[in-house]
Scaffold this active site. Structure first.
Site, PDB file in Angstrom:
ATOM      1  N   ASP A   1       0.846  -1.197   0.000  1.00  0.00           N
ATOM      2  CA  ASP A   1       0.000   0.000   0.000  1.00  0.00           C
ATOM      3  C   ASP A   1       0.876   1.238   0.000  1.00  0.00           C
ATOM      4  O   ASP A   1       1.908   1.309   0.674  1.00  0.00           O
ATOM      5  CB  ASP A   1      -0.894   0.022   1.243  1.00  0.00           C
ATOM      6  CG  ASP A   1      -1.700   1.308   1.320  1.00  0.00           C
ATOM      7  OD1 ASP A   1      -2.661   1.452   0.542  1.00  0.00           O
ATOM      8  OD2 ASP A   1      -1.339   2.182   2.132  1.00  0.00           O
TER       9      ASP A   1
ATOM     10  N   LYS B   1      -3.854   5.921  -3.344  1.00  0.00           N
ATOM     11  CA  LYS B   1      -4.935   6.746  -2.822  1.00  0.00           C
ATOM     12  C   LYS B   1      -5.178   7.976  -3.697  1.00  0.00           C
ATOM     13  O   LYS B   1      -4.317   8.381  -4.475  1.00  0.00           O
ATOM     14  CB  LYS B   1      -4.611   7.154  -1.383  1.00  0.00           C
ATOM     15  CG  LYS B   1      -4.362   5.915  -0.488  1.00  0.00           C
ATOM     16  CD  LYS B   1      -4.023   6.269   0.919  1.00  0.00           C
ATOM     17  CE  LYS B   1      -3.747   5.018   1.734  1.00  0.00           C
ATOM     18  NZ  LYS B   1      -2.436   4.405   1.388  1.00  0.00           N
TER      19      LYS B   1
ATOM     20  N   TYR C   1       2.738  10.216   0.638  1.00  0.00           N
ATOM     21  CA  TYR C   1       3.943   9.693   1.276  1.00  0.00           C
ATOM     22  C   TYR C   1       5.183  10.190   0.524  1.00  0.00           C
ATOM     23  O   TYR C   1       5.621   9.598  -0.450  1.00  0.00           O
ATOM     24  CB  TYR C   1       3.911   8.172   1.332  1.00  0.00           C
ATOM     25  CG  TYR C   1       2.683   7.592   1.993  1.00  0.00           C
ATOM     26  CD1 TYR C   1       1.942   8.316   2.921  1.00  0.00           C
ATOM     27  CD2 TYR C   1       2.254   6.306   1.696  1.00  0.00           C
ATOM     28  CE1 TYR C   1       0.816   7.786   3.531  1.00  0.00           C
ATOM     29  CE2 TYR C   1       1.139   5.755   2.302  1.00  0.00           C
ATOM     30  CZ  TYR C   1       0.417   6.500   3.211  1.00  0.00           C
ATOM     31  OH  TYR C   1      -0.692   5.957   3.799  1.00  0.00           O
TER      32      TYR C   1
END
Length: 342
Positions: free
Chosen positions: A54, A85, A59
């Site tokens: 994931d 995401k 990030y």
């Protein structure tokens, strides 16, 4: 507990390894990771048999996606599951002030805007594909739509309106109907948000970070109870509560991404003492605890060093006696109704 066993997440049978890989540390938010070390970490996870990865644009402003993609592109695409995401769209910084506002340690020098509309979701998706180097991902999650990022009810409601009236969720649904993605999820950082999503949208799973850990089970009801009722899957992120359950309650231990306050340290100390009496490492209890809930298909601790991958695997395999869970409940250290492993 077999960390490599495949588990179904939600009604659609979206299969992941029980132990997954959380890509947040590869974004260098808290510490800089050399490129070679980042690559070795992902290689170690794949070589060990971990098959769920994931990540997110957030990030490292794209750094985690770039690093994961560089390694996983060398593996057969049908051998692993990858999720990322939506909710942020990235662009070149337009001013020095903007650059200073959004940059943190070692992250890539890009700015972003929140955008949950149809255009924003699709643009975020395309940007992620380009960073990863894949033409599809297995799942997309709605990211950070909560009061931690939008400070007021009006702010949160406006973003939900972007998803609903602005077409963001419809775009995700169309991607799934066309077979471009296999599942739609949402990342949850606060208890009470799951009902708010499920009253509006049909989702396959939630990635819950912080409100369901060995230290805190506030999401047990109504959030996870509603998931069980609806057949919605759950993946647990931040399983170590952002640090303290991996390092132990030592000085400077982190909780919710900040230095832990005294009451949290004391509770962690008491939990660790119970674990020690039963010969169980605190990290093993933290990793295995969430998987006792029937909705939880995977835990995805972060790692930025191969040794951390090895440690997580060892903790997952460590036997835990039922008596330990019983004592934790009798001492009031975990919720009395929290389901635990056998």
């Amino acid at each position: 507990m077999d960390p490599l066993a495949r588990q179904k997440v939600g009604r659609n049978g979206f299969g992941v390894s029980r132990l997954g890989f959380g890509g947040a540390p590869l974004g260098d938010r808290l510490e800089e990771t050399p490129e070679a070390q980042a690559e070795e970490t992902v290689e170690a996870a794949y070589a060990a048999g971990i098959r769920y990865f994931d990540t997110a644009p957030w990030y490292g402003n794209g750094k985690s996606e770039l690093r994961l993609g560089r390694v996983l592109r060398t593996k057969p695409r049908n051998t692993f599951i990858i999720s990322t995401k939506v909710g942020r769209v990235y662009f070149r910084p337009t001013s020095e002030e903007s650059l200073r506002r959004h940059l943190r340690l070692a992250e890539l020098q890009f700015d972003f805007r929140y955008d949950y509309t149809r255009e924003g979701v699709l643009r975020s998706y395309e940007q992620s594909l380009m960073r990863l180097g894949f033409n599809t991902v297995d799942a997309l999650l709605i990211h950070d739509l909560d009061f931690g990022h939008f400070d007021s009810e009006e702010g949160v409601a406006a973003r939900f309106a972007e998803l609903e009236q602005g077409g963001g969720y419809a775009a995700l649904r169309e991607l799934k109907e066309r077979g471009e993605i296999r599942a739609i999820g949402a990342g949850i950082n606060y208890a009470g948000m799951i009902p708010r999503f499920l009253e509006r949208f049909e989702l396959d799973f939630f990635l819950v970070a912080m409100p369901y850990t060995l230290l805190n089970q506030e999401a047990l009801a109504p959030d996870l109870a509603l998931c069980a009722e609806r057949g919605v899957g759950v993946v647990i992120g931040a399983v170590f509560s952002s640090g303290i359950l991996a390092t132990g309650p030592r000085p400077g231990a982190r909780y919710r991404y900040q230095e832990a306050e005294a009451p949290v340290v004391e509770k962690a100390r008491r939990i660790a003492a119970v674990c020690e009496r039963h010969g169980v490492p605190l990290g093993a209890a933290a990793l295995q605890f969430p998987l006792g809930h029937r909705c939880v298909g995977s835990v995805i601790p972060g790692a930025n060093h191969p040794a951390q991958v090895e440690q997580n695997l060892a903790w997952m395999r460590h036997p835990i006696p039922t008596a330990m869970w019983t004592e934790l409940k009798s001492e009031g250290l975990i919720h009395p109704e929290a389901p635990v492993g056998e």
